[in-house]
Structures are given as structure tokens and as C-alpha cells.
Write a protein that holds these residues in place. Structure first.
Motif, mmCIF file in Angstrom:
data_model
loop_
_atom_site.group_PDB
_atom_site.id
_atom_site.type_symbol
_atom_site.label_atom_id
_atom_site.label_comp_id
_atom_site.label_asym_id
_atom_site.label_seq_id
_atom_site.Cartn_x
_atom_site.Cartn_y
_atom_site.Cartn_z
ATOM 1 N N THR A 152 60.348 49.234 -28.174
ATOM 2 C CA THR A 152 59.055 49.467 -27.526
ATOM 3 C C THR A 152 57.988 48.472 -27.978
ATOM 4 N N LYS A 153 57.968 48.115 -29.247
ATOM 5 C CA LYS A 153 56.939 47.183 -29.737
ATOM 6 C C LYS A 153 57.088 45.803 -29.107
ATOM 7 N N LYS A 154 58.321 45.328 -28.993
ATOM 8 C CA LYS A 154 58.545 44.016 -28.395
ATOM 9 C C LYS A 154 58.109 44.023 -26.930
ATOM 10 N N ILE A 155 58.444 45.097 -26.212
ATOM 11 C CA ILE A 155 58.064 45.205 -24.805
ATOM 12 C C ILE A 155 56.545 45.254 -24.673
ATOM 13 N N ALA A 156 55.884 46.005 -25.521
ATOM 14 C CA ALA A 156 54.416 46.090 -25.479
ATOM 15 C C ALA A 156 53.794 44.714 -25.712
ATOM 16 N N GLN A 157 54.347 43.959 -26.628
ATOM 17 C CA GLN A 157 53.829 42.607 -26.881
ATOM 18 C C GLN A 157 54.053 41.709 -25.666
ATOM 19 N N TRP A 158 55.217 41.816 -25.031
ATOM 20 C CA TRP A 158 55.472 41.048 -23.812
ATOM 21 C C TRP A 158 54.430 41.392 -22.750
ATOM 22 N N ALA A 203 62.125 53.519 -18.355
ATOM 23 C CA ALA A 203 62.280 52.064 -18.393
ATOM 24 C C ALA A 203 63.748 51.706 -18.542
ATOM 25 N N ILE A 204 64.104 50.595 -17.918
ATOM 26 C CA ILE A 204 65.447 50.032 -17.964
ATOM 27 C C ILE A 204 65.348 48.726 -18.742
ATOM 28 N N VAL A 205 66.294 48.523 -19.649
ATOM 29 C CA VAL A 205 66.287 47.294 -20.449
ATOM 30 C C VAL A 205 67.613 46.570 -20.285
ATOM 31 N N ILE A 206 67.575 45.277 -20.534
ATOM 32 C CA ILE A 206 68.796 44.473 -20.485
ATOM 33 C C ILE A 206 68.883 43.647 -21.758
ATOM 34 N N HIS A 207 70.074 43.670 -22.360
ATOM 35 C CA HIS A 207 70.347 42.917 -23.582
ATOM 36 C C HIS A 207 71.429 41.885 -23.300
ATOM 37 N N ASP A 208 71.307 40.744 -23.943
ATOM 38 C CA ASP A 208 72.324 39.707 -23.904
ATOM 39 C C ASP A 208 72.715 39.435 -25.350
ATOM 40 N N ASN A 209 73.962 39.724 -25.678
ATOM 41 C CA ASN A 209 74.423 39.598 -27.069
ATOM 42 C C ASN A 209 73.505 40.357 -28.028
ATOM 43 N N SER A 210 73.194 41.586 -27.672
ATOM 44 C CA SER A 210 72.366 42.502 -28.479
ATOM 45 C C SER A 210 70.900 42.103 -28.560
ATOM 46 N N GLU A 211 70.494 41.038 -27.860
ATOM 47 C CA GLU A 211 69.097 40.594 -27.864
ATOM 48 C C GLU A 211 68.408 41.087 -26.599
ATOM 49 N N LEU A 212 67.277 41.767 -26.752
ATOM 50 C CA LEU A 212 66.509 42.227 -25.603
ATOM 51 C C LEU A 212 66.008 41.021 -24.815
ATOM 52 N N VAL A 213 66.334 40.984 -23.505
ATOM 53 C CA VAL A 213 65.914 39.841 -22.691
ATOM 54 C C VAL A 213 65.103 40.253 -21.467
ATOM 55 N N GLY A 256 56.362 46.501 -14.152
ATOM 56 C CA GLY A 256 56.671 45.996 -15.481
ATOM 57 C C GLY A 256 57.967 45.197 -15.543
ATOM 58 N N VAL A 257 58.345 44.545 -14.436
ATOM 59 C CA VAL A 257 59.559 43.732 -14.451
ATOM 60 C C VAL A 257 59.229 42.454 -15.230
ATOM 61 N N PHE A 258 59.901 42.295 -16.351
ATOM 62 C CA PHE A 258 59.603 41.171 -17.230
ATOM 63 C C PHE A 258 60.903 40.642 -17.825
ATOM 64 N N VAL A 259 61.053 39.329 -17.800
ATOM 65 C CA VAL A 259 62.185 38.661 -18.440
ATOM 66 C C VAL A 259 61.624 37.693 -19.475
ATOM 67 N N ASP A 260 62.186 37.753 -20.666
ATOM 68 C CA ASP A 260 61.768 36.836 -21.729
ATOM 69 C C ASP A 260 61.791 35.400 -21.180
ATOM 70 N N GLY A 291 65.532 32.367 -15.110
ATOM 71 C CA GLY A 291 66.362 31.483 -14.314
ATOM 72 C C GLY A 291 67.842 31.807 -14.375
ATOM 73 N N ARG A 292 68.188 32.959 -14.941
ATOM 74 C CA ARG A 292 69.593 33.353 -15.090
ATOM 75 C C ARG A 292 69.937 34.595 -14.262
ATOM 76 N N GLY A 293 69.011 35.031 -13.391
ATOM 77 C CA GLY A 293 69.284 36.191 -12.545
ATOM 78 C C GLY A 293 69.003 37.533 -13.186
#
Length: 156
Positions: A13-19, A53-63, A85-89, A94-96
Motif C-alpha cells: 500500500t505504501k508504494k502504491i500511495a507514493q506512485w 485493487a488489483i496488483v501485478i508483480h513481475d518476479n515478485s516486484e510490484l509493477v 488508479g491504473v498505474f504502471v511503474d 511499454g510491456r502491456g
């Protein structure tokens, strides 16, 4: 890529809030990261009801993250369910990933009995949402920013 609910990863949640603060909320007078965090936390507890909220991780990293909300824009109370709140790091764009989040949010909404979703976005994102079946309804001003209100309806 692993797509799950924020309820499965409340520590994010903290990382998302910062984003969110860095992307959108910083423009609002008196808005703080902690205020944004409170709103994100509300969506970290629900699995079977909106808001969530729905989250997506790539190799355990929130993206990336996307939210299903209720009446996001107070000027349009007739529009009940929203995608927001659709946000991609930035390092993962550019990776879909945005498209994956949008598709998953639509599927989750349908599984919860929601037949239509609204969203508001800036002009540079309109084409992305059109690719996913959203149609432009009208322009609107939201906190001093010109947005496009769009709607998606489940195909029957």
C-alpha cells in the motif's frame, strides 16, 4: 507476471500511495502521501466487493495497480462503478502491463455482477482504453484537469 488482489499484498500500500501521489495527487492543495495512503488502504481489505485493487508483480516486484471504485467523480453520481488508479511503474511501461490490468479489472467487475464501468482519463490515455472496449462519453473537468469520461459495457 502474477495478477492478484492488493488484499493478498497489503504491504504494497505504501508504494502504491507514493506512485499515486507522484503521478496525480501532488497537484491538489493540502494533499499528503498519508491521505492518499488512507484511500489505498481502503482497497487493500476487499476481495469480493468494490472498492478493491488489483496488483501485478513481475518476479515478485510490484509493477502495476488498478482499482475498482464506487462513484469516483462526485459530479456524476449516476455513474456507479469506476475503473481508476491504473498505474504502471515507469520502468515497466511499454510491456502491456496496463492492458493486463484493465482486462483483469473488467473480469473482476463482471464476476462481482457489474455490467458497466466508467473511467476518467487524460487525453493521452483515451486510445489505450478504446483498445479495451471503452467508449468516449464526454469531456469533464476534474480538479482543474480536463478529462474524458468513458464507459465500458459487458458484451452479452
Amino acid at each position: 507476471m502474477e495478477i492478484t488482489l492488493l488484499a493478498d499484498h497489503p504491504h504494497e500500500t505504501k508504494k502504491i500511495a507514493q506512485w499515486y501521489y507522484g503521478e496525480w495527487a501532488y497537484v491538489f492543495p493540502n494533499m499528503t502521501v498519508n491521505m492518499v495512503l488512507e484511500k489505498v488502504v481502503e482497497k487493500s481489505v476487499n476481495r469480493t466487493e468494490i472498492p478493491l485493487a488489483i496488483v501485478i508483480h513481475d518476479n515478485s516486484e510490484l509493477v502495476g495497480v488498478a482499482e475498482l471504485k464506487i462513484r469516483e467523480n462526485a459530479n456524476y453520481p449516476q455513474y456507479e462503478h469506476w475503473l481508476g488508479g491504473v498505474f504502471v511503474d515507469p520502468l515497466s511501461r511499454g510491456r502491456g502491463i496496463g492492458g493486463l490490468l484493465i482486462s483483469e479489472a473488467k473480469s473482476k467487475a463482471v464476476s462481482l455482477g457489474v455490467k458497466e464501468l466508467y473511467l476518467q482519463c487524460e487525453s493521452h490515455n483515451v486510445d489505450l482504453y478504446k483498445k479495451h472496449g471503452f467508449k468516449e462519453l464526454h469531456q469533464a473537468e476534474h480538479n482543474g484537469i480536463l478529462t474524458t469520461i468513458m464507459r465500458w459495457v459487458e458484451a452479452i
